[in-house]
Design a protein around this motif. Sequence first.
Motif, PDB file in Angstrom:
ATOM      1  N   LYS A  48      29.536  53.238  64.467  1.00  0.00           N
ATOM      2  CA  LYS A  48      30.053  52.250  63.530  1.00  0.00           C
ATOM      3  C   LYS A  48      31.442  52.656  63.040  1.00  0.00           C
ATOM      4  N   ILE A  49      31.576  53.940  62.740  1.00  0.00           N
ATOM      5  CA  ILE A  49      32.870  54.438  62.268  1.00  0.00           C
ATOM      6  C   ILE A  49      33.930  54.247  63.344  1.00  0.00           C
ATOM      7  N   ALA A  50      33.573  54.609  64.549  1.00  0.00           N
ATOM      8  CA  ALA A  50      34.526  54.480  65.648  1.00  0.00           C
ATOM      9  C   ALA A  50      34.977  53.032  65.800  1.00  0.00           C
ATOM     10  N   GLU A  51      34.061  52.122  65.660  1.00  0.00           N
ATOM     11  CA  GLU A  51      34.436  50.711  65.793  1.00  0.00           C
ATOM     12  C   GLU A  51      35.401  50.287  64.701  1.00  0.00           C
ATOM     13  N   GLU A  52      35.114  50.746  63.506  1.00  0.00           N
ATOM     14  CA  GLU A  52      36.003  50.381  62.395  1.00  0.00           C
ATOM     15  C   GLU A  52      37.383  50.968  62.600  1.00  0.00           C
ATOM     16  N   SER A  68      36.253  51.779  71.092  1.00  0.00           N
ATOM     17  CA  SER A  68      35.250  52.768  70.733  1.00  0.00           C
ATOM     18  C   SER A  68      34.139  52.714  71.765  1.00  0.00           C
ATOM     19  N   VAL A  69      33.827  53.861  72.292  1.00  0.00           N
ATOM     20  CA  VAL A  69      32.750  53.947  73.274  1.00  0.00           C
ATOM     21  C   VAL A  69      31.822  55.084  72.866  1.00  0.00           C
ATOM     22  N   GLY A  71      30.899  56.258  70.226  1.00  0.00           N
ATOM     23  CA  GLY A  71      31.367  57.137  69.161  1.00  0.00           C
ATOM     24  C   GLY A  71      32.711  57.771  69.419  1.00  0.00           C
ATOM     25  N   TYR A  72      33.187  57.678  70.641  1.00  0.00           N
ATOM     26  CA  TYR A  72      34.527  58.182  70.936  1.00  0.00           C
ATOM     27  C   TYR A  72      35.538  57.078  70.696  1.00  0.00           C
ATOM     28  N   LEU A  73      36.721  57.489  70.367  1.00  0.00           N
ATOM     29  CA  LEU A  73      37.817  56.550  70.201  1.00  0.00           C
ATOM     30  C   LEU A  73      38.755  56.758  71.382  1.00  0.00           C
ATOM     31  N   ASN A  74      38.883  55.742  72.210  1.00  0.00           N
ATOM     32  CA  ASN A  74      39.698  55.883  73.418  1.00  0.00           C
ATOM     33  C   ASN A  74      40.988  55.071  73.328  1.00  0.00           C
ATOM     34  N   PHE A  75      42.071  55.720  73.666  1.00  0.00           N
ATOM     35  CA  PHE A  75      43.374  55.062  73.564  1.00  0.00           C
ATOM     36  C   PHE A  75      43.984  54.858  74.938  1.00  0.00           C
TER      37      PHE A  75
END
Length: 538
Positions: A48-52, A68-69, A71-75
């Motif tokens: 949820k945090i990652a999505e936000e 967000s995948v 829980g990871y944040l991908n750039f």
Amino acid sequence: MKQRVSALLRETLGRTVVLEKPKDRSFGHFATPIAFSLAKELRESPMKIAEELASSFDNHEIFTSVESVKGYLNFRLSENFLSEYAAWALENQDEFASQEKKEKILLEFVSANPTGPLHIGHARGAVYGDTLYRLAKHLGYDITAEYYVNDAGNQIDLLGLSIQLYGRENILKENVEYPESYYRGEYLDGLANTAVEKFGKEILTDESRQKELALWAKDGVMQIIVDSLADTNIHFDTFVNESSLYNDWDRVMAKMAANDKNAIYKKDGKVWIASEAKGDDNDRVVVREDGRPTYLAGDIVYHNQKFERGYDHYINIWGADHHGYIPRVNAAVEYLGYDSNKLETLLSQMVSLLKDGEPYKMSKRAGNVILMSDIVEEIGADALRFIFASKKSDTALEFDLSEFKKQDSSNPIFYIQYAHARIKTIISKSDLSEKEIMAAKLKNLDENADSLMFDALLLPEIVEDAFNSRQVQKLPDYLKALAASLHKFYYDCRIIGTEDEAKLLKLLMVVALSLRTGLSLMGITAKDYMTKEVDSEN
RNA sequence: GCGCUCGUAGCUCAGCUGGAUAGAGCACUGGUUUGCGGUACCAGCGGUCACAUGUUCGAAUCAUGUCGGGCGCACCA
């Protein structure tokens, strides 16, 4: 590039985050597991945090997507950002991956005794040090490469004795009885013969002239050492002779005593340094009963001199067998009133040899050493440098001598050189001029091309990381990976004759730039074409 | 005995500020473009990350211990 992203994240998220490269490029260019560590604080699920967090990056130009995948944040970086960076790099090749650090650094390495030529163990420290030096220079540091010449003490006397023994046996044809310790090796031949020419035959038999002979000979040995270093593309800025330091001893001792009256004391007719109080196992003798200073005394004066010369940081590269020596020198540095944290001692581990699967013991005094110059002659300086720079310097390295002589594709240096040569060849085959290629825009690249460009642009991070962590093997690792990406791309994608020819060639020029720059930081010159290897001589 | 250090595929080594399915080269097996250098590329084979316990949502990675290897423990340099 990473700095840009990192700074942007700090701005947006209000904290420093760990940025890493995802294993799988389909996840993006950079990633962070930040949501996991936030999960605890915020009492929310990582996903949820990652999505936000992902949604707060909607409007940044340098990213095409932030996802967000699990829980990871991908750039994923935008094509605009990457292509502009690539274009800048091609136009400013000398500045690519370089920086403007201002710190002054003194780097001491090799410092092998001038009693014989460099052997394969020295070569490792030499390559490691020189690679660090090149990285630091490129990053803008004001770095000095220094060689400490141990031209005093027993070993020098031993050198004189060894030349006499050699000469008496081989020139005067006497029967010689060898004592337990003396040096052997081919290099004595030249020294003994030259000595006879210069001083006459008496120099070989007159024991009282041993010292004179040795002091003359050590310069010859230093010349041999410097030459073999030069053959490996290693150069020093300064040389400091141990023998020149001792007349400063009284002043340095007084300096320590002034800082701490307990630093230096006399006991049993000897002079000691109270190193135990500064973390060493024992106190150490610095002047013997007969008044001769110990080796440590020389090093204390030397380090005092280093600090008086005024650098921001000091790096020593020592053989691992000297590691017990570190606390003593640090203790002395503190007694001298300097911050021992500024002195960083790195260890270059042993190189152990196997010959036909059996351990091969080298002994300088037995004369069965494998010389650095022999290896350079066999496999070339480039391969030697690459092999040693590729291994983490602080772990023991083992290799088979017969393996080492191989000169085929198992040696990654050829693989990387070939990648560079391929690019040069294809560019010269193309009908397009360099101007036309440079004018192309690096836009609308497919997944593979984009990935290759990104890989090529990673060099600056690698260079900085390799130096900061003192792990020079990160550079050859990266170059191997980049060469692999290039070879794969070359195989998969046709270039000449396609409508994308100009843009793809421009992309390859970026790759070549990274390869060339990376190799030069390892003291290796990139090749524009490969000559066929002649394998028949083995 | 004490200190430092290392133990990851058959071999040589990456990965170690804790994060997605443990990687590469060599070796071995099989395959590849009428296309720019096949010195290349692809696939397969191969792992209890020495062992144990702990910390953690998560350990090859951190801590402690055990076992094993290397180095050091000079008034030699």
